[in-house]
Design a protein around this motif. Structure first.
Motif, mmCIF file in Angstrom:
data_model
loop_
_atom_site.group_PDB
_atom_site.id
_atom_site.type_symbol
_atom_site.label_atom_id
_atom_site.label_comp_id
_atom_site.label_asym_id
_atom_site.label_seq_id
_atom_site.Cartn_x
_atom_site.Cartn_y
_atom_site.Cartn_z
ATOM 1 N N ASP A 427 4.788 -3.236 5.298
ATOM 2 C CA ASP A 427 5.920 -3.911 5.946
ATOM 3 C C ASP A 427 6.681 -2.937 6.837
ATOM 4 N N TRP A 428 6.740 -1.692 6.377
ATOM 5 C CA TRP A 428 7.517 -0.702 7.114
ATOM 6 C C TRP A 428 6.816 -0.287 8.390
ATOM 7 N N LEU A 429 5.489 -0.360 8.384
ATOM 8 C CA LEU A 429 4.749 -0.055 9.618
ATOM 9 C C LEU A 429 5.168 -1.027 10.714
ATOM 10 N N VAL A 430 5.274 -2.294 10.353
ATOM 11 C CA VAL A 430 5.679 -3.308 11.337
ATOM 12 C C VAL A 430 7.119 -3.055 11.773
ATOM 13 N N ALA A 431 7.989 -2.756 10.800
ATOM 14 C CA ALA A 431 9.396 -2.492 11.154
ATOM 15 C C ALA A 431 9.485 -1.288 12.094
ATOM 16 N N GLU A 432 8.595 -0.322 11.896
ATOM 17 C CA GLU A 432 8.661 0.913 12.693
ATOM 18 C C GLU A 432 8.074 0.730 14.091
ATOM 19 N N LEU A 433 6.937 0.049 14.183
ATOM 20 C CA LEU A 433 6.207 0.061 15.455
ATOM 21 C C LEU A 433 6.090 -1.299 16.131
ATOM 22 N N GLY A 434 6.499 -2.358 15.458
ATOM 23 C CA GLY A 434 6.523 -3.688 16.073
ATOM 24 C C GLY A 434 5.190 -4.070 16.705
ATOM 25 N N GLY A 435 5.228 -4.388 18.006
ATOM 26 C CA GLY A 435 4.054 -4.878 18.725
ATOM 27 C C GLY A 435 2.890 -3.894 18.740
ATOM 28 N N ALA A 436 3.158 -2.635 18.570
ATOM 29 C CA ALA A 436 2.068 -1.645 18.567
ATOM 30 C C ALA A 436 1.099 -1.921 17.415
ATOM 31 N N VAL A 437 1.606 -2.561 16.360
ATOM 32 C CA VAL A 437 0.731 -2.877 15.222
ATOM 33 C C VAL A 437 -0.313 -3.920 15.638
ATOM 34 N N ASP A 438 0.070 -4.831 16.549
ATOM 35 C CA ASP A 438 -0.916 -5.811 17.047
ATOM 36 C C ASP A 438 -2.035 -5.096 17.797
ATOM 37 N N THR A 439 -1.666 -4.063 18.545
ATOM 38 C CA THR A 439 -2.703 -3.283 19.251
ATOM 39 C C THR A 439 -3.608 -2.584 18.238
ATOM 40 N N MET A 440 -3.031 -2.088 17.165
ATOM 41 C CA MET A 440 -3.852 -1.475 16.104
ATOM 42 C C MET A 440 -4.824 -2.507 15.523
ATOM 43 N N ARG A 441 -4.318 -3.731 15.302
ATOM 44 C CA ARG A 441 -5.194 -4.791 14.756
ATOM 45 C C ARG A 441 -6.362 -5.076 15.700
ATOM 46 N N LEU A 442 -6.073 -5.085 17.023
ATOM 47 C CA LEU A 442 -7.138 -5.351 18.003
ATOM 48 C C LEU A 442 -8.214 -4.262 17.913
ATOM 49 N N ILE A 443 -7.780 -3.031 17.736
ATOM 50 C CA ILE A 443 -8.744 -1.924 17.608
ATOM 51 C C ILE A 443 -9.580 -2.129 16.347
ATOM 52 N N LYS A 444 -8.915 -2.483 15.261
ATOM 53 C CA LYS A 444 -9.624 -2.723 13.991
ATOM 54 C C LYS A 444 -10.640 -3.857 14.172
ATOM 55 N N GLN A 445 -10.216 -4.954 14.803
ATOM 56 C CA GLN A 445 -11.127 -6.096 14.974
ATOM 57 C C GLN A 445 -12.323 -5.734 15.849
ATOM 58 N N ALA A 446 -12.089 -4.891 16.857
ATOM 59 C CA ALA A 446 -13.198 -4.522 17.750
ATOM 60 C C ALA A 446 -14.211 -3.630 17.024
ATOM 61 N N ILE A 447 -13.709 -2.731 16.191
ATOM 62 C CA ILE A 447 -14.615 -1.763 15.557
ATOM 63 C C ILE A 447 -15.203 -2.309 14.257
ATOM 64 N N ASP A 448 -14.411 -3.106 13.547
ATOM 65 C CA ASP A 448 -14.845 -3.624 12.234
ATOM 66 C C ASP A 448 -14.593 -5.136 12.188
ATOM 67 N N PRO A 449 -15.365 -5.919 12.984
ATOM 68 C CA PRO A 449 -15.041 -7.352 13.133
ATOM 69 C C PRO A 449 -15.112 -8.128 11.824
ATOM 70 N N HIS A 450 -15.891 -7.660 10.871
ATOM 71 C CA HIS A 450 -15.993 -8.406 9.601
ATOM 72 C C HIS A 450 -15.042 -7.848 8.532
ATOM 73 N N ASN A 451 -14.210 -6.900 8.933
ATOM 74 C CA ASN A 451 -13.169 -6.354 8.041
ATOM 75 C C ASN A 451 -13.756 -5.873 6.713
ATOM 76 N N LEU A 452 -14.780 -5.023 6.811
ATOM 77 C CA LEU A 452 -15.438 -4.540 5.589
ATOM 78 C C LEU A 452 -15.016 -3.117 5.212
#
Ligand SMILES: Cc1cc2nc3c(=O)[nH]c(=O)nc-3n(C[C@H](O)[C@H](O)[C@H](O)COP(=O)(O)OP(=O)(O)OC[C@H]3O[C@@H](n4cnc5c(N)ncnc54)[C@H](O)[C@@H]3O)c2cc1C
Length: 461
Positions: A427-452
């Motif tokens: 929760d604190w990551l979101v409070a700290e970085l806001g929209g930047a966390v969405d960019t992190m999620r996009l990177i995660k989805q691109a590299i690990d699309p099945h979230n394994l």
């Protein structure tokens, strides 16, 4: 403790074929890999395997991909935000048997190691060459785990964190690729910085199998010092002024009165039970003396007591052994207690205020909660020492932790200077970085699309 459902038979048979007796399904081994150093509830992985080569890791990653099984990389299990907890089950990949030092290049001040090498063993191998690896998180963690958590610790004020120490990584990505993120050159402008992307990714983007590290020469002279202060503010102000004056201090650690009581009890010492600074100075004989004298003057001006310093290795070892035991000493304040360590980091100019307000909160609390930290970086920890069966105490720790993190964020600091996000700070990551966390999620989805890869860490899904 959560036990999980069994794995598919075909997957298990393939796993058995790959790892033989290095596949473990027994509860004790799974518990060892599902418990954590902190207060988080244990969740057992379905299986644990020990890899011995990058090629085996590649095969495992492909197998997990084919069967949609989560994979959790595991080094020494010393992380403290639930970073290795297998929240969605799956297989824990223990890299501790990948423990070869592959090369040491004294001329280039670097070395390449497998991910399971532990920092103390690396330093033992480097010592006779006059070299050392400076990142010291206290625990004898693996180099792979330290890279994956962007670890730092007591020496970071002088030598930086894993971000500065890593030159290059060999990584197996979720699609089974075996990549190198960089060459051995000291600097490079070649494309995206995948090395830095992987550092601190907590096993969510790749399995690190090899690491090339910068090394340092062992300084000609090392000395250590201890100084107690009547007030917490005096100790913190000494640190702030030391940093602002540009004294190249190698280590400066704060332990408050509660922590000093714990350390004395645990390590059978008799330091004054007052806020105390532990220092270390590196350089030539003259430089070390000069640094110590400057800091001693600052300490005296800020209400410090006797400035005891020594360049005897045995005295230094005693002092740092006590510091490294500080977490266990804190938990030892109460019989049967569990520790909940938390860490924040603020710009150095806000440190005094941040620690002072935090101390006021903790003095009013009903649970012991020592403060200690790597204050030269503006980084400090609070350890909540809890009755594991008390919901009230857990709720109180949660409230105090929230206030601590909110205070640090309000000062343009961070919710974690070194322990990472894991499951504890999401929760604190979101409070700290806001929209930047969405960019992190996009990177995660691109590299690990099945979230394994270590699913449920850094982000909830
Ligand atoms: C007493 C104590 C004091 C501590 N003090 C400090 C401190 O001062 N500073 C500090 O920074 N930390 C500190 N820590 C935390 C801890 O030592 C670090 O988080 C450490 O860097 C984790 O290394 P590990 O080998 O134990 O990794 P693990 O705990 O096994 O794993 C940590 C994370 O990295 C991932 N991971 C592990 N290996 C790999 C790999 N090869 N490839 C990809 N991902 C991987 C895991 O999935 C997990 O997300 C302390 C811990 C303890 C118990």
């Amino acid at each position: 403790m959560h036990l999980r459902a069994a794995l598919p038979e075909t997957y298990l048979a393939a796993l058995q074929g790959l790892f033989g007796d290095r596949l473990h399904l027994g509860e004790a081994m799974r518990l060892q890999h599902g418990a954590s150093e902190s207060h988080f509830e244990a969740i057992l992985p379905d299986a644990v395997v020990f890899a011995r080569s990058t090629e085996e890791v590649v095969e495992l990653v492909k197998l997990c991909g084919a069967h949609d099984i989560p994979l959790i990389p595991f080094g020494a299990g010393t992380s403290i935000e639930g970073n290795t907890t297998p929240v969605r089950g799956g297989v824990t990949l223990d890299l501790s048997e990948m423990d070869a030092i592959l090369s040491i290049n004294p001329g280039d001040l670097d070395c390449t190691v497998q991910a399971g090498v532990r920092r103390e063993e690396l330093n033992a191998a480097l010592r006779h060459m006059g070299l050392f690896f400076p990142i010291d998180p206290g625990a004898n963690a693996t180099i792979g785990g330290m890279a994956a958590t962007r670890a730092s610790g007591t020496n970071a004020v002088r030598y930086g964190t894993m971000r500065e120490a890593v030159l290059s990584l060999r990584v197996v990505t979720p699609d089974g690729r075996d990549i190198r993120t960089s060459r051995r050159a000291r600097k490079s402008a070649a494309g995206y910085d995948l090395t830095r992307l992987m550092i601190g990714s907590e096993g969510t983007l790749g399995v690190i199998t090899e690491i090339t590290l910068r090394l340092q020469g062992i300084p000609e002279a090392i000395s250590a010092a201890v100084c107690s202060f009547e007030t917490l503010a005096g100790a913190v102000e000494t640190v702030v002024q030391t940093i602002q004056l540009g004294v190249p201090i190698a280590r400066v650690e704060i332990l408050d009165d509660v922590q000093m009581r714990a350390v004395n009890r645990w390590s059978k010492l008799d330091y004054p039970e007052l806020t105390t600074l532990f220092f270390e100075f590196h350089g030539t004989e003259g430089a070390v003396k000069e640094q110590a004298e400057t800091v001693a003057d600052l300490a005296a001006a800020n209400g410090g007591g006797e400035f005891q310093w020594s360049n005897l290795p045995e005295e230094r070892s005693k002092l740092w052994a006590a510091r490294h035991q500080a977490y266990y000493a804190a938990v030892g304040l109460r019989k049967g207690a569990v520790g909940w360590p938390t860490d924040v980091c603020v710009p150095i100019s806000r440190l005094a205020e941040c620690i002072a307000e935090t101390k006021m909160d903790l003095e009013a609390a009903s649970i012991p909660a020592p403060i200690l930290g790597h204050v030269g970086d503006g980084n400090f920890h609070v350890i909540f020492v809890l009755d594991p069966d008390s919901r009230e105490e857990a709720a109180e720790a949660e409230r105090l932790n929230r206030r601590l993190v909110e205070r640090a964020l309000a000062m343009d600091g961070t919710c974690t200077g070194e322990h990472g996000i894991g499951i504890g700070k999401q929760d604190w990551l979101v409070a700290e970085l806001g929209g930047a966390v969405d960019t992190m999620r996009l990177i995660k989805q691109a590299i690990d699309p099945h979230n394994l890869f270590n699913p449920g860490k850094i982000f909830a899904s």
